[in-house]
Structures are given as structure tokens and as C-alpha cells.
Design a protein around this motif. Structure first.
Motif, PDB file in Angstrom:
ATOM      1  N   ALA A 178      58.583  52.185  75.024  1.00 32.01           N
ATOM      2  CA  ALA A 178      57.498  52.769  75.793  1.00 32.01           C
ATOM      3  C   ALA A 178      56.853  51.933  76.677  1.00 32.01           C
ATOM      4  N   TRP A 197      60.139  51.619  69.087  1.00 27.91           N
ATOM      5  CA  TRP A 197      59.889  52.532  69.893  1.00 27.91           C
ATOM      6  C   TRP A 197      58.680  52.157  70.831  1.00 27.91           C
ATOM      7  N   TYR A 229      63.819  58.473  72.532  1.00 26.00           N
ATOM      8  CA  TYR A 229      62.383  58.441  71.828  1.00 26.00           C
ATOM      9  C   TYR A 229      62.653  59.529  70.717  1.00 26.00           C
ATOM     10  N   GLU A 230      63.673  60.557  70.917  1.00 26.97           N
ATOM     11  CA  GLU A 230      63.660  61.567  69.974  1.00 26.97           C
ATOM     12  C   GLU A 230      64.219  60.884  68.695  1.00 26.97           C
ATOM     13  N   ASN A 250      55.589  54.198  79.758  1.00 30.21           N
ATOM     14  CA  ASN A 250      55.543  55.925  79.191  1.00 30.21           C
ATOM     15  C   ASN A 250      54.179  55.895  78.204  1.00 30.21           C
ATOM     16  N   GLN A 270      54.364  58.402  75.057  1.00 29.00           N
ATOM     17  CA  GLN A 270      55.257  57.706  73.971  1.00 29.00           C
ATOM     18  C   GLN A 270      54.521  56.554  73.608  1.00 29.00           C
ATOM     19  N   LYS A 271      54.001  55.508  74.409  1.00 27.04           N
ATOM     20  CA  LYS A 271      53.120  54.537  73.613  1.00 27.04           C
ATOM     21  C   LYS A 271      52.300  54.956  72.528  1.00 27.04           C
ATOM     22  N   SER A 329      61.419  59.285  66.826  1.00 25.70           N
ATOM     23  CA  SER A 329      60.427  60.293  66.292  1.00 25.70           C
ATOM     24  C   SER A 329      60.895  60.985  65.171  1.00 25.70           C
ATOM     25  N   GLN A 331      52.175  57.608  70.808  1.00 29.80           N
ATOM     26  CA  GLN A 331      52.879  58.149  69.614  1.00 29.80           C
ATOM     27  C   GLN A 331      53.473  56.914  68.869  1.00 29.80           C
ATOM     28  N   SER A 332      54.078  56.036  69.551  1.00 27.05           N
ATOM     29  CA  SER A 332      54.503  54.696  68.897  1.00 27.05           C
ATOM     30  C   SER A 332      53.426  54.121  67.948  1.00 27.05           C
TER      31      SER A 332
END
Length: 548
Positions: free
Chosen positions: A63, A59, A35-36, A68, A71-72, A39, A74-75
Motif C-alpha cells: 500500500a 500488505w 490486496y484481496e 493507496n 489499503q494502507k 485481506s 486497512q493494513s
């Protein structure tokens, strides 16, 4: 797979999968990234970037596989900034669905902020305000100061758009100090917004100061993205200061950057005030092409504001003088559509929409063609019906609000009982009990009538600190500190007016002084917000009751 080959593959998938998101194929080289990695490789600035959309889709796929939800969310946010505008609102809703499954207030609030920004960009301003208010509900429960101030800035923008300039200025000022230390671009945006707000309330000197400060700060911070916007703002400001040649010069200078940024709203505003400046200089032939740009924006983008409406009035007058009945009728007919759009978008202005243009002048228009007269009469009847319906609705609403206000029981100092919510407040129960007693004393002694009653002053009177004072007032009086004090002040004035005749002879200024307001405008606005009525209307109804 090399980056070159990766991009070739992606170009193929981009063209094919853009309309078939479900069939999107993630290259093997990205399926193992963490994930990093995703991002850090998405900058949230390069919109429609093929590479960044690829990262965002990879991403999201990761997720989803790992369920997750954080993270989902954020994506989906990454997809918003890398996708076509038609998909942005869909992704924003998906981001919110995922965020709400995390119970993370900051993430949920961020989702609502993101949705509000998209709605504001789509000119859905009331929906945007709703989203910002929802964001505030969640963000206020966190200590994330950046998000807190981002929400304030968004709400301030909406208030500016709706014409609540003083309220917008107060919020922009709160944001200014914070963003100055935390975010250079947000700081410059806030300076620009403050300048615009000062212009709208006639404080042209303050507007110029904000614009000059913005130009200087942009140079100091080595961030020149906002330079053209400060020049644009000052160009508009110079128009209002009657420095028309300077207004034309500055607005013309700002136009290339606005066009490059595809900022059609500020571009249209620039055309309007260039045209108005030429008109003021009696150069109507030069003014007309610029004024026509406002109609182009309306026809293509459905973009209009109450101040831009005047362009149609000037064009109608111009073509009447030219005896060009065809164009006169065209702009008059379009003005009716403009008014309908404004009536829809600016409900609070429904009583003022037609004030700017005298319908009697339209009635005096000598148009021989019967079709022209049919159109004109139909439009006038429609306008009159809208005004009548609005006035009747306002009359009955005001009458109902007055009766409710007269029938309600006065709010006396309510007993404040300590309950098990002390644990929720994370404050010592004994301290809460002591503060509650002081609140009762504060209300009983009418200390709230003092002028300049700040949070620090209230905390001092309650013998506690500002943090505890605001928390306890919010919990036991169900209001923010400012709202609480304002409510008590207005409630006091209502009871005075209802029970003592002499106060009905007071001016609004005197009543505001009696309640401890800093200005007459603050008093009348607070009275209207709390009761739905103006103090003048309320007093007139009280007098008519006494005389009947």
C-alpha cells in the motif's frame, strides 16, 4: 519458497524486527500478492499470529509503494489485531491518518471505532467515548448499518461503565434487533450487556431472562464463547437476589473460562461477589481470601470500580475485629489510593466516593502508634479538602448556571426560512417549505407536550415521512428528533417556573407530567442535562429570590 521455509524465515525476522519495524523485510513470495490475498488471509481473531503479522506487514508495504491510502488504512487495522498491545494505539493513529486522506466516511469512522475499542481495553474510558463520538460523526453520514450499530454499542458500553444505565439500556436495545440478524457474536454480547444493565438498576428478573436467553441462543447458534459470561452475570444477579449459595456456585463455575480468556476484570468481579456472598453467609474466613483478590487486581493492574471499593471496607472492618492494626492500616491506606483513582476515573461520582464508608468509624479507630495516627489524620484531611473543593466548585457553578438561565431570553417559535440547503437534503424545496410551516405550527400549538411523542407521531403531525422529518429538524433546528422534543419540553417548564408561582409548588412528577415525560426520572435527567441544574435546585432558588 515453501510455507515451512517461509515460517522459519519469519521467526527470525519476528524476533529481530519486532523492535525495528522500519527494517522489516518482506519475502519475495508475498511481494507480488494482491490486496484481496492479504485481506482473506487475515482473520482478525488470532492475535500475535506470526503468519498474520507477516501478511499485514507485506500488505502495508504494498500500500505504501502504491500510495493507496485506503489499503494502507486497512493494513494498519490488520497490524492492530496481530501486534503487541503496546503498538496498537500507534497503529490506530496511523490508520486514522491514512483513512482521512481517502475522504471515505465509513473508513474514517471505522478507524475511530477501532481506536475507541483499544482505549476501552486500556481502561481509558473517557478517551474511548470521545473516539466513539467522533466515529458516530462520520458513520452517521453513511448508510453502513453495521458500523452505525457498532458505534451505538461502543457508546452504550461507556455509558454503562459510567453508571448511566438507563441510557445504556436504550442503546443496547437498538443494537439487539440488528445484531440478531447480522452478527451472532455481537448479538450475544448485546444480550449479555443488557443483562448486566438490568442488574444495575435492580431489575433482577429481567437480568435473569437475558442470561437464560443468552445461554439458549448460544446453543441455538452453536456459539458457546459467551456461555461462561452469562453464567457469571447470573451469579452476580443471584447475589443481589440474596441467593448466596447459588451465586457462589455459578461464579465459581465461570472462573476457569475467565482465567483462560485472561479476562482479569470479570475474574476480579467474580472474586468480589463470591467473597461478598460468603460474608453475607457469616463465613468471613472464607470471604477474606476472595476480597483480597480485589487488592491484588488494584496493585497489579490498577483496576477498580466503585462497587469493588467495598472490599476494602470489609477488610478494614475484619482486621479491626481481629485487632490486626498493621493490616487494618494497610487496607485503609490503600483505600485512600483507591479513592484517588476513582476520583480521577469517575469525576461524575466525586461527590459520592466517600459516602459508602463512614469517616466517623475511621476516627474511632484506636491506633496507638504515632505513625499510624499521622497517616490517618493526613488521609482524613486530604479527603475533607477534596470534598470541600468539590462542594464549593459545585455551588458556584450552580449559581452561575442559575443566573444564566434567569437572564436568557425565552425561545419563541423561530421563523424557519428555506435556503439553498434543500439541495444538500435532497428533498423537494416545496416539501421542505410545507414541513417548516408545520414545524412552526407544531411549536406554536405546543404539540410537543404530548406523551409518547415518537418520530412517527411527529412525522404525522408535520404531514411527511419519518426520514424527511428527522432530516429537516436536524438541519433547521440543529438537533436530533428526540433532543429537539426534549429541549422544547424543558424550555416550556423553565418558562412556567419563572413566570407562574403555582408551578413552583409542583412535584417533579407533576412537572414531568405537565411536560409530557414518560417518567419522573426521564424528566429530572433531561432537565439536568439541558440546564446543568436539578429542577429542585432551580425551584428553590426561584423561591429564595421571591422571598428576598
Amino acid at each position: 519458497m515453501t510455507k515451512k521455509h517461509l515460517l522459519i524465515v519469519w521467526v527470525f525476522f519476528y524476533n529481530y524486527a519486532y523492535t525495528q519495524q522500519r527494517n522489516f523485510v518482506i519475502p519475495d513470495s508475498l511481494s507480488t500478492k494482491d490486496y484481496e490475498y492479504f485481506s482473506s488471509n487475515i482473520l482478525y481473531e488470532e492475535k500475535d499470529s506470526i503468519k498474520e503479522m507477516l501478511y499485514a506487514q507485506a500488505w502495508l508495504a504494498k500500500a505504501k509503494r502504491e500510495k493507496n491510502y485506503g489499503q494502507k488504512a486497512q493494513s494498519y487495522k490488520a497490524l492492530i489485531y496481530t501486534s503487541d498491545k503496546k503498538l496498537q494505539l500507534i497503529y490506530a493513529d496511523s490508520m486514522l491518518i491514512a483513512a482521512k486522506k481517502t475522504a471515505d466516511f465509513t473508513l474514517i469512522g471505522s478507524g475511530y471505532i477501532t481506536k475507541g475499542v483499544i482505549q476501552y481495553d486500556r481502561k481509558e474510558h473517557m478517551k474511548a467515548l470521545d473516539s466513539y463520538l467522533m466515529a458516530d460523526e462520520y458513520i452517521s453520514k453513511t448508510n453502513n448499518q453495521y458500523q452505525i450499530h457498532k458505534v451505538k454499542y461502543g457508546i452504550a458500553q461507556i455509558k454503562y461503565y459510567l453508571g448511566f444505565y438507563h441510557e445504556a439500556i436504550a442503546l443496547f436495545k437498538e443494537c439487539l434487533g440488528y445484531f440478531k440478524e447480522e452478527n451472532n457474536r455481537a448479538y450475544l454480547n448485546t444480550l449479555h450487556s443488557l443483562g448486566l444493565s438490568y442488574n444495575r438498576i435492580g431489575k433482577y428478573k429481567l437480568c435473569s431472562q437475558m442470561n437464560q436467553l443468552g445461554l439458549n441462543e448460544g446453543l441455538r447458534l452453536k456459539n458457546l464463547e459467551m456461555q461462561s459470561y452469562f453464567i457469571h452475570s447470573e451469579g452476580v444477579n443471584q447475589y443481589f437476589k440474596h441467593n448466596y449459595p447459588d451465586a457462589i456456585k455459578k461464579l465459581t463455575k465461570a472462573l476457569p473460562a475467565l482465567k483462560e480468556n485472561k479476562d482479569f476484570t470479570n475474574e476480579t468481579t467474580a472474586y468480589f461477589y463470591i467473597g461478598k456472598s460468603y460474608w453475607a453467609l457469616k463465613l468471613q474466613e472464607k470471604a477474606v481470601p476472595y476480597l483480597k483478590k480485589i487488592d491484588e487486581a488494584f496493585q497489579k493492574q490498577k483496576y477498580i470500580r466503585p462497587d469493588l471499593r467495598e472490599a476494602y471496607e470489609l477488610l478494614i472492618d475484619y482486621y479491626r475485629e481481629q485487632n490486626n492494626k498493621e493490616l487494618e492500616l494497610y487496607y485503609f491506606s490503600t483505600l485512600s489510593k483507591v479513592d484517588q483513582q476513582l476520583l480521577k476515573d469517575y469525576k461524575y461520582l466525586s461527590g459520592k466516593i466517600y459516602k459508602e464508608y463512614d469517616s466517623k468509624k475511621i476516627l474511632q479507630t484506636q491506633i496507638n502508634n504515632e505513625h499510624y495516627w499521622t497517616v490517618v489524620v493526613s488521609i482524613i484531611i486530604t479527603i475533607m479538602l477534596i470534598i470541600i473543593v468539590f462542594l464549593v466548585h459545585r455551588h458556584y457553578k450552580s449559581k452561575r448556571l442559575f443566573e444564566e438561565l434567569m437572564n436568557r431570553k425565552p425561545d419563541t417559535a423561530q421563523s424557519l426560512v428555506l435556503n439553498n440547503t434543500s439541495k444538500e437534503l435532497d428533498i423537494n424545496p416545496e416539501l421542505i417549505t410545507a414541513v417548516l410551516k408545520n414545524i412552526e405550527k407544531f411549536e406554536r400549538n405546543k404539540k410537543y407536550l404530548e406523551k409518547d411523542m415518537t418520530l412517527a407521531r411527529i412525522a404525522s403531525l408535520l404531514n411527511t415521512n419519518t426520514k424527511y422529518a428527522s432530516k429537516i429538524i436536524a438541519r433547521y433546528r440543529k438537533k436530533g428528533t428526540v433532543e429537539y422534543i426534549t429541549y422544547l419540553k424543558i424550555d416550556h417548564i423553565i418558562e412556567l417556573l419563572k413566570n407562574e408561582n403555582k408551578y413552583r409548588n409542583y412535584t417533579n412528577k407533576a412537572l414531568g407530567d405537565e411536560a409530557g415525560f414518560g417518567s419522573t426520572q426521564n424528566f429530572t435527567r433531561a432537565f439536568k442535562n439541558q440546564t446543568g441544574l436539578s429542577p429542585t435546585y432551580f425551584i428553590s432558588k426561584l423561591r429564595s429570590q421571591r422571598n428576598s
